[in-house]
Motif scaffolding. Structure first.
Motif, PDB file in Angstrom:
ATOM      1  N   GLY A   1      73.200  55.385   9.952  1.00 58.01           N
ATOM      2  CA  GLY A   1      71.968  54.908  10.833  1.00 58.01           C
ATOM      3  C   GLY A   1      71.004  55.856  10.960  1.00 58.01           C
ATOM      4  N   LEU A   2      69.923  55.318  11.048  1.00 58.68           N
ATOM      5  CA  LEU A   2      68.555  56.330  11.303  1.00 58.68           C
ATOM      6  C   LEU A   2      67.814  55.790  12.551  1.00 58.68           C
ATOM      7  CD1 LEU A   2      67.365  56.744   7.531  1.00 58.68           C
ATOM      8  CD2 LEU A   2      68.604  58.361   8.875  1.00 58.68           C
ATOM      9  N   VAL A   3      67.359  56.711  13.255  1.00 60.26           N
ATOM     10  CA  VAL A   3      66.341  56.434  14.342  1.00 60.26           C
ATOM     11  C   VAL A   3      64.990  56.818  13.840  1.00 60.26           C
ATOM     12  CG1 VAL A   3      65.864  57.037  16.848  1.00 60.26           C
ATOM     13  CG2 VAL A   3      68.282  56.914  16.037  1.00 60.26           C
ATOM     14  N   LEU A   4      64.203  55.869  13.786  1.00 58.82           N
ATOM     15  CA  LEU A   4      62.882  56.518  13.266  1.00 58.82           C
ATOM     16  C   LEU A   4      61.770  56.360  14.080  1.00 58.82           C
ATOM     17  CD1 LEU A   4      63.165  53.298  10.658  1.00 58.82           C
ATOM     18  CD2 LEU A   4      63.579  56.036  10.165  1.00 58.82           C
ATOM     19  N   ASP A   5      61.059  57.297  13.801  1.00 62.23           N
ATOM     20  CA  ASP A   5      59.662  57.434  14.770  1.00 62.23           C
ATOM     21  C   ASP A   5      58.645  56.542  14.033  1.00 62.23           C
ATOM     22  OD1 ASP A   5      57.568  58.732  16.620  1.00 62.23           O
ATOM     23  OD2 ASP A   5      57.170  59.864  15.165  1.00 62.23           O
ATOM     24  N   VAL A   6      57.423  56.082  14.819  1.00 59.94           N
ATOM     25  CA  VAL A   6      56.479  55.323  14.174  1.00 59.94           C
ATOM     26  C   VAL A   6      55.328  55.917  13.717  1.00 59.94           C
ATOM     27  CG1 VAL A   6      54.880  53.372  14.771  1.00 59.94           C
ATOM     28  CG2 VAL A   6      57.129  53.222  15.461  1.00 59.94           C
ATOM     29  N   ASP A   7      54.445  56.613  14.565  1.00 62.31           N
ATOM     30  CA  ASP A   7      53.329  57.287  14.266  1.00 62.31           C
ATOM     31  C   ASP A   7      53.509  58.517  13.422  1.00 62.31           C
ATOM     32  OD1 ASP A   7      51.697  55.481  15.612  1.00 62.31           O
ATOM     33  OD2 ASP A   7      51.889  56.351  17.580  1.00 62.31           O
ATOM     34  N   ASN A   8      52.667  58.290  12.096  1.00 59.35           N
ATOM     35  CA  ASN A   8      52.748  59.417  11.291  1.00 59.35           C
ATOM     36  C   ASN A   8      54.148  59.680  10.558  1.00 59.35           C
ATOM     37  OD1 ASN A   8      50.144  60.076  10.605  1.00 59.35           O
ATOM     38  ND2 ASN A   8      49.949  61.587  12.237  1.00 59.35           N
ATOM     39  N   THR A   9      55.067  58.714  10.512  1.00 62.57           N
ATOM     40  CA  THR A   9      56.382  58.701   9.992  1.00 62.57           C
ATOM     41  C   THR A   9      56.364  57.566   9.120  1.00 62.57           C
ATOM     42  OG1 THR A   9      57.367  59.914  11.865  1.00 62.57           O
ATOM     43  CG2 THR A   9      58.738  58.816  10.316  1.00 62.57           C
ATOM     44  N   LEU A  10      56.251  56.095   9.890  1.00 64.42           N
ATOM     45  CA  LEU A  10      56.432  55.120   9.088  1.00 64.42           C
ATOM     46  C   LEU A  10      54.899  54.606   8.771  1.00 64.42           C
ATOM     47  CD1 LEU A  10      59.062  53.236  10.952  1.00 64.42           C
ATOM     48  CD2 LEU A  10      59.481  54.587   8.961  1.00 64.42           C
ATOM     49  N   THR A  11      54.061  54.875   9.598  1.00 62.70           N
ATOM     50  CA  THR A  11      52.537  54.507   9.503  1.00 62.70           C
ATOM     51  C   THR A  11      51.625  55.518   9.932  1.00 62.70           C
ATOM     52  OG1 THR A  11      51.044  52.606   9.924  1.00 62.70           O
ATOM     53  CG2 THR A  11      52.439  53.444  11.771  1.00 62.70           C
ATOM     54  N   GLY A  12      50.295  55.404   9.906  1.00 58.67           N
ATOM     55  CA  GLY A  12      49.303  56.576  10.398  1.00 58.67           C
ATOM     56  C   GLY A  12      49.475  56.298  11.803  1.00 58.67           C
ATOM     57  N   ASP A  13      48.854  57.424  12.302  1.00 55.14           N
ATOM     58  CA  ASP A  13      48.690  57.677  13.932  1.00 55.14           C
ATOM     59  C   ASP A  13      48.032  56.438  14.145  1.00 55.14           C
ATOM     60  OD1 ASP A  13      49.307  58.841  16.197  1.00 55.14           O
ATOM     61  OD2 ASP A  13      47.591  60.575  15.948  1.00 55.14           O
ATOM     62  N   GLU A  14      48.437  55.662  15.383  1.00 51.19           N
ATOM     63  CA  GLU A  14      48.004  54.652  16.171  1.00 51.19           C
ATOM     64  C   GLU A  14      47.763  53.535  15.171  1.00 51.19           C
ATOM     65  OE1 GLU A  14      44.810  55.709  18.734  1.00 51.19           O
ATOM     66  OE2 GLU A  14      45.960  57.206  19.607  1.00 51.19           O
ATOM     67  N   SER A  15      48.198  53.256  13.969  1.00 49.62           N
ATOM     68  CA  SER A  15      47.907  52.314  12.976  1.00 49.62           C
ATOM     69  C   SER A  15      49.156  51.148  13.205  1.00 49.62           C
ATOM     70  CB  SER A  15      47.919  53.035  11.627  1.00 49.62           C
ATOM     71  OG  SER A  15      48.108  51.820  10.552  1.00 49.62           O
ATOM     72  N   GLN A  16      48.946  50.031  12.787  1.00 52.07           N
ATOM     73  CA  GLN A  16      49.835  48.802  12.556  1.00 52.07           C
ATOM     74  C   GLN A  16      50.053  48.437  11.321  1.00 52.07           C
ATOM     75  OE1 GLN A  16      51.749  47.342  14.930  1.00 52.07           O
ATOM     76  NE2 GLN A  16      50.778  48.650  16.794  1.00 52.07           N
ATOM     77  N   THR A  17      49.575  49.415  10.245  1.00 53.53           N
ATOM     78  CA  THR A  17      49.724  48.962   8.769  1.00 53.53           C
ATOM     79  C   THR A  17      50.817  49.590   8.326  1.00 53.53           C
ATOM     80  OG1 THR A  17      47.027  48.938   8.470  1.00 53.53           O
ATOM     81  CG2 THR A  17      48.508  49.311   6.788  1.00 53.53           C
ATOM     82  N   LEU A  18      51.395  48.604   7.459  1.00 49.99           N
ATOM     83  CA  LEU A  18      52.714  49.411   6.754  1.00 49.99           C
ATOM     84  C   LEU A  18      52.344  49.071   5.261  1.00 49.99           C
ATOM     85  CD1 LEU A  18      55.734  49.965   7.025  1.00 49.99           C
ATOM     86  CD2 LEU A  18      56.221  47.604   6.765  1.00 49.99           C
ATOM     87  N   ASP A  19      52.464  50.073   4.715  1.00 48.76           N
ATOM     88  CA  ASP A  19      52.226  50.348   3.444  1.00 48.76           C
ATOM     89  C   ASP A  19      53.512  49.901   2.285  1.00 48.76           C
ATOM     90  OD1 ASP A  19      53.659  52.884   2.862  1.00 48.76           O
ATOM     91  OD2 ASP A  19      51.984  53.976   3.008  1.00 48.76           O
ATOM     92  N   ASP A  20      53.300  49.826   1.255  1.00 46.99           N
ATOM     93  CA  ASP A  20      54.191  49.252   0.158  1.00 46.99           C
ATOM     94  C   ASP A  20      55.397  50.243   0.160  1.00 46.99           C
ATOM     95  OD1 ASP A  20      52.852  46.759  -0.086  1.00 46.99           O
ATOM     96  OD2 ASP A  20      52.142  47.307  -1.794  1.00 46.99           O
ATOM     97  N   GLU A  21      54.913  51.252   0.035  1.00 47.02           N
ATOM     98  CA  GLU A  21      56.036  52.368  -0.028  1.00 47.02           C
ATOM     99  C   GLU A  21      57.162  52.307   0.993  1.00 47.02           C
ATOM    100  OE1 GLU A  21      56.406  57.522   0.140  1.00 47.02           O
ATOM    101  OE2 GLU A  21      54.597  56.515   0.416  1.00 47.02           O
ATOM    102  N   VAL A  22      56.680  52.520   2.286  1.00 43.18           N
ATOM    103  CA  VAL A  22      57.392  52.426   3.408  1.00 43.18           C
ATOM    104  C   VAL A  22      58.272  51.118   3.468  1.00 43.18           C
ATOM    105  CG1 VAL A  22      57.722  52.393   5.996  1.00 43.18           C
ATOM    106  CG2 VAL A  22      56.042  54.055   4.355  1.00 43.18           C
ATOM    107  N   ARG A  23      57.540  49.773   3.247  1.00 42.38           N
ATOM    108  CA  ARG A  23      58.166  48.611   3.216  1.00 42.38           C
ATOM    109  C   ARG A  23      59.393  48.703   2.199  1.00 42.38           C
ATOM    110  NH1 ARG A  23      53.998  45.780   2.430  1.00 42.38           N
ATOM    111  NH2 ARG A  23      53.815  45.022   4.669  1.00 42.38           N
ATOM    112  N   ASP A  24      59.096  49.072   0.952  1.00 39.09           N
ATOM    113  CA  ASP A  24      60.235  49.250  -0.131  1.00 39.09           C
ATOM    114  C   ASP A  24      61.297  50.000   0.201  1.00 39.09           C
ATOM    115  OD1 ASP A  24      58.531  47.601  -1.558  1.00 39.09           O
ATOM    116  OD2 ASP A  24      57.886  49.049  -2.988  1.00 39.09           O
ATOM    117  N   TRP A  25      60.793  51.096   0.957  1.00 39.77           N
ATOM    118  CA  TRP A  25      62.065  51.970   1.395  1.00 39.77           C
ATOM    119  C   TRP A  25      62.915  51.169   2.449  1.00 39.77           C
ATOM    120  CZ3 TRP A  25      62.889  54.329   6.315  1.00 39.77           C
ATOM    121  CH2 TRP A  25      63.859  55.387   6.376  1.00 39.77           C
TER     122      TRP A  25
END
Length: 167
Positions: free
Chosen positions: A27-51
């Motif tokens: 199991g993984l605990v995930l950070d959001v800003d600058n880990t899954l998306t840009g800083d203060e962004s709500q956008t999810l790019d395809d690379e992260v969605r696929d991952w």
């Protein structure tokens, strides 16, 4: 040292199910800003969605732990279909304790993925779990984070001096 990375990845997509299995991580605990998306962004790019989809397909349990408030984290967590811990208080391990219970795992079965040494890496060290540090996904918006990046530089340098590589 508690701040020097154990592993440094180009991005979350470079963390593979095979690597996690070799580490005994379920199991993984995930950070959001600058880990899954840009800083203060709500956008999810395809690379992260696929991952995220690949991790789920392999049975890797996932949850979010962010120092941001619920108003920032909830819309993103809802978009990616993950539970979350807001106001996680990293580097204190409080949010990681909550995340572990939600994942239903033992500490030795989990790791944190994040981009900051003084929050994500340090929280992992204090809690006794691995930290998979990723390069930031974008430019830092927050002035405090910008300042911390300068303080992180010697620890990143130490990682490479000790033979660490960018995975």
């Amino acid at each position: 040292m508690i701040v020097t990375p154990e592993y440094l990845f180009r991005s979350v997509s470079h963390i593979t199910p095979e690597f996690l299995r070799s580490q005994g991580v379920r199991g993984l605990v995930l950070d959001v800003d600058n880990t899954l998306t840009g800083d203060e962004s709500q956008t999810l790019d395809d690379e992260v969605r696929d991952w995220l989809a690949a991790m789920r397909a392999e049975g890797i349990a996932l949850t979010i732990a962010s120092n941001n408030d619920a108003a920032r984290v909830r819309p993103f967590a809802d978009r990616v279909g993950l539970q979350f811990v807001s106001m996680a208080c990293k580097p204190l391990p409080i949010g990681l304790m909550v995340a572990r219970r939600r994942l239903g795992l033992k500490k030795h079965q989990m790791a944190i993925v994040g981009d900051q040494l003084f929050t994500d890496r340090m929280a992992a060290g204090l809690y006794g779990i691995p930290a998979y540090v990723v390069l930031p996904r974008g430019k830092d918006v927050n002035k405090g984070v910008k300042a911390k990046r300068k303080l992180e530089a010697p620890f990143i340098r130490r990682y490479y001096e000790k033979g660490g590589t960018l995975l």
